[in-house]
Design a protein around this motif. Structure first.
Motif, mmCIF file in Angstrom:
data_model
loop_
_atom_site.group_PDB
_atom_site.id
_atom_site.type_symbol
_atom_site.label_atom_id
_atom_site.label_comp_id
_atom_site.label_asym_id
_atom_site.label_seq_id
_atom_site.Cartn_x
_atom_site.Cartn_y
_atom_site.Cartn_z
ATOM 1 N N GLY A 1 6.046 0.892 -11.912
ATOM 2 C CA GLY A 1 5.421 2.148 -11.536
ATOM 3 C C GLY A 1 3.931 2.043 -11.264
ATOM 4 O O GLY A 1 3.259 3.063 -11.079
ATOM 5 N N ALA A 2 3.399 0.821 -11.234
ATOM 6 C CA ALA A 2 1.974 0.641 -10.944
ATOM 7 C C ALA A 2 1.698 0.958 -9.480
ATOM 8 O O ALA A 2 2.564 0.788 -8.615
ATOM 9 C CB ALA A 2 1.559 -0.798 -11.248
ATOM 10 N N ARG A 3 0.488 1.429 -9.192
ATOM 11 C CA ARG A 3 0.059 1.674 -7.817
ATOM 12 C C ARG A 3 -1.155 0.815 -7.518
ATOM 13 O O ARG A 3 -2.104 0.762 -8.285
ATOM 14 C CB ARG A 3 -0.253 3.156 -7.590
ATOM 15 N N LEU A 4 -1.095 0.192 -6.369
ATOM 16 C CA LEU A 4 -2.051 -0.842 -5.995
ATOM 17 C C LEU A 4 -3.130 -0.289 -5.089
ATOM 18 O O LEU A 4 -2.877 0.552 -4.229
ATOM 19 C CB LEU A 4 -1.289 -1.958 -5.273
ATOM 20 N N VAL A 5 -4.363 -0.781 -5.257
ATOM 21 C CA VAL A 5 -5.419 -0.600 -4.266
ATOM 22 C C VAL A 5 -5.487 -1.835 -3.380
ATOM 23 O O VAL A 5 -5.389 -1.752 -2.158
ATOM 24 C CB VAL A 5 -6.785 -0.343 -4.937
ATOM 25 N N TYR B 1 0.808 -1.218 0.000
ATOM 26 C CA TYR B 1 0.000 0.000 0.000
ATOM 27 C C TYR B 1 0.842 1.270 0.000
ATOM 28 O O TYR B 1 0.314 2.368 -0.166
ATOM 29 C CB TYR B 1 -0.907 0.039 1.236
ATOM 30 N N ARG B 2 2.138 1.128 0.237
ATOM 31 C CA ARG B 2 2.987 2.290 0.502
ATOM 32 C C ARG B 2 2.934 3.330 -0.618
ATOM 33 O O ARG B 2 2.745 4.524 -0.371
ATOM 34 C CB ARG B 2 4.435 1.852 0.740
ATOM 35 N N ALA B 3 3.112 2.894 -1.874
ATOM 36 C CA ALA B 3 3.197 3.851 -2.984
ATOM 37 C C ALA B 3 1.929 4.694 -3.080
ATOM 38 O O ALA B 3 1.993 5.917 -3.246
ATOM 39 C CB ALA B 3 3.461 3.120 -4.289
ATOM 40 N N ASN B 4 0.771 4.052 -2.945
ATOM 41 C CA ASN B 4 -0.475 4.792 -3.076
ATOM 42 C C ASN B 4 -0.709 5.729 -1.896
ATOM 43 O O ASN B 4 -1.169 6.861 -2.062
ATOM 44 C CB ASN B 4 -1.647 3.827 -3.226
ATOM 45 N N LEU B 5 -0.382 5.266 -0.686
ATOM 46 C CA LEU B 5 -0.567 6.122 0.486
ATOM 47 C C LEU B 5 0.370 7.322 0.438
ATOM 48 O O LEU B 5 -0.009 8.441 0.796
ATOM 49 C CB LEU B 5 -0.352 5.315 1.760
ATOM 50 N N GLU B 6 1.610 7.096 -0.005
ATOM 51 C CA GLU B 6 2.551 8.207 -0.080
ATOM 52 C C GLU B 6 2.156 9.196 -1.175
ATOM 53 O O GLU B 6 2.381 10.397 -1.041
ATOM 54 C CB GLU B 6 3.966 7.682 -0.281
ATOM 55 N N LYS B 7 1.555 8.701 -2.259
ATOM 56 C CA LYS B 7 1.036 9.599 -3.290
ATOM 57 C C LYS B 7 -0.068 10.482 -2.710
ATOM 58 O O LYS B 7 -0.115 11.689 -2.954
ATOM 59 C CB LYS B 7 0.495 8.786 -4.457
ATOM 60 N N LEU B 8 -0.970 9.875 -1.936
ATOM 61 C CA LEU B 8 -2.049 10.646 -1.326
ATOM 62 C C LEU B 8 -1.512 11.639 -0.299
ATOM 63 O O LEU B 8 -1.991 12.766 -0.205
ATOM 64 C CB LEU B 8 -3.064 9.702 -0.674
#
Length: 499
Positions: free
Chosen positions: A390-394, A254-261
């Motif tokens: 570079g994909a971001r996961l839900v 989840y890290r990449a998506n949370l850090e993007k947010l």
């Protein structure tokens, strides 16, 4: 600020205590075992199994088999019926209510003696972080938010009963409660989506410093927060947010998506709380793994996971464990759990001090063809694939496809919901499969022998996982999506939500 100074001084004492018992791990466990046997001797369970003060761990293992909840249920039923001194002296202070895969609802006893394990360990993890960074601002400088289950308790057999996070909410100290959000009334709401709206409304405009919760539900909170404020990042809304506390699931997918947010990285603190006991916590920012909680009412045993269900599974003490071996975690505690398989698997990443990482769930695996794929393996593969592409996961989960539609070789199906899909889906799948083969020789041999074809990635529509969890009554709170299943039930239901 006086409160900050007091917290820092107390934090230093907490950190010294942690350093003391973690440097003498075997003495700490011997001390816990002696105390447990003294308590067990006063119980019906103890009398039935010949438990007594002064007995050795080897004698205890010979007398007490490994149990899961089904094997313990008859004792819990006696407690519910009003009998005292069944598993631990007296009556439990609480039942922690959890969901079992085969047992339905489970009622895990929490005694007055075991409450400090849950409450003080959470406190110690936070205060130890204060001592590490030399700053108490994330605790006393602004507001903190705990995304948890409802604190409203029912009664089962006259014993207050609820989710562990709700029980813990009743023991938040007064000095922290004054900074805590959401409000009690909002926390009591059962419908997650309505509750989320109220949480966002209560926190917008506040000086949020710390957030604690399961990563996918924190992600939902962040998304709703940005929708309401029109801001691009969470740190624009909460510029002083400085610590994320989580447990129960691996943060990395989840890290990449949370850090993007968020708009940046912020420090995180990993914990391992369970209804059966607070097992471990991250004691150093610079070291991998969670420090095993050896001096808090639990005596630990470890069984090689691949031998757990075989004849005479070996039950290893702390002194016998090895690095990198996948162990089923067995606990004995001062709430009356004896030889209890909590369902989690761990491996040691350090033996001095004893630090672990969670590798999965005993019942969450795929072995339709003898491959025995575990949670750590699929999470490692997903992390590599998302980083490389570079994909971001839900969210994602994996299940076997034994009888593919239209025929052909069976395969593992990865059901994935992306926030940002990979530009090259074929490369993404290839990295997943290659990483799985590197980690799991049984899976590699099945691919090489043409028994399995390489894995297949099925991309799900937006909100498929949230819709599925909502349909199961498990949206929000401390509920987690299983990473693995050895059958198609969850996978097929997810596909139905994505049609």
């Amino acid at each position: 600020m006086l409160k900050s100074l007091v917290v820092r001084l107390f934090a230093q004492q907490i950190a010294k205590g942690i350093a003391r018992w973690s440097s003498e791990p075997h003495a700490a466990q011997e001390r816990q075992f002696r105390g447990l046997m003294a308590g067990a001797a006063k119980t019906a369970f103890g009398r039935e199994h010949g438990l007594r003060p002064g007995m050795s761990p080897a004698e205890f293992r010979a007398a007490v088999p490994i149990r899961d909840y089904e094997a313990l249920r008859s004792y819990v039923d006696r407690i519910v019926g009003g009998e005292p001194d069944v598993l631990w002296p007296g009556r439990p202070a609480y039942f922690a209510k959890t969901s079992g895969t085969t047992s339905g609802v489970k009622y895990i006893p929490i005694s007055r003696q075991s409450i400090p394990n849950h409450i003080n360990t959470a406190r110690n993890a936070l205060f130890n972080r204060v001592a590490q960074v030399g700053d108490a601002g994330f605790l006393v400088g602004g507001k903190v938010i705990f995304l948890s289950g409802s604190p409203e308790l029912d009664e089962v057999g006259g014993i207050p009963t609820g989710r562990l996070s709700g029980i813990v909410n009743h023991h938040v100290p007064a000095w922290l409660r004054s900074n805590q959000l959401p409000s009690y009334a909002t926390n009591c709401m059962e419908d997650w989506e309505s509750k989320l709206e109220r949480i966002v409304g209560e926190t917008v405009g506040e000086d949020m410093r710390l957030i604690s919760g399961i990563p996918p539900w924190v992600q939902m909170y962040y998304e709703r927060l940005l929708e309401k404020t029109g801001k691009k990042t969470v740190l624009e809304v909460f510029p002083n947010l400085s610590l994320f506390v989580y447990g129960g699931v691996n943060f990395e997918p989840y890290r990449a998506n949370l850090e993007k947010l968020l708009g940046a990285k912020i420090p995180s603190l990993e914990t391992f709380p369970a209804s059966e006991g607070f097992v471990a916590f991250q004691d150093r920012m610079e070291h991998e793994g969670l420090l095993l909680n050896l001096d808090s009412g639990i005596f630990f045993e470890f069984v090689p996971a691949d031998r757990l269900h075989g004849p005479n599974p070996p039950r290893l003490s702390l002194a016998e464990v090895e690095l990198g071996v996948n162990y089923a975690l067995i606990i004995n505690n001062n709430a009356g759990l004896w030889g209890y398989d909590i369902g989690d698997t761990v491996e040691f990443v350090s033996l001095s001090p004893y630090r672990i990482r969670v590798t999965g769930r005993v019942k969450h695996f795929i072995s339709a063809f003898g491959e025995h794929v575990i949670g750590k393996e699929v999470e490692t593969a997903m992390l590599r694939a998302t980083e490389a592409t570079g994909a971001r996961l839900v969210e994602f989960t994996v299940a076997p496809q034994v009888n593919p539609p239209g025929g052909g070789q069976p395969y593992h199906e990865w059901l994935v919901e992306f926030d940002s899909p990979p530009a090259d889906p074929g490369r993404f799948a290839e990295i997943l499969d290659r990483t799985m083969q590197e980690q799991n020789i049984y899976y590699r041999d099945l691919i090489a022998g043409n028994i399995l074809r390489p894995l297949v990635v099925t991309v799900l529509k937006k909100d498929a996982f949230r819709s599925y969890m909502k349909s199961m009554g498990k949206l929000g709170g401390q509920n987690k999506v299983p990473r693995l299943s050895d059958n198609r039930k969850m996978a097929d239901e997810l596909l139905a939500f994505s049609e």
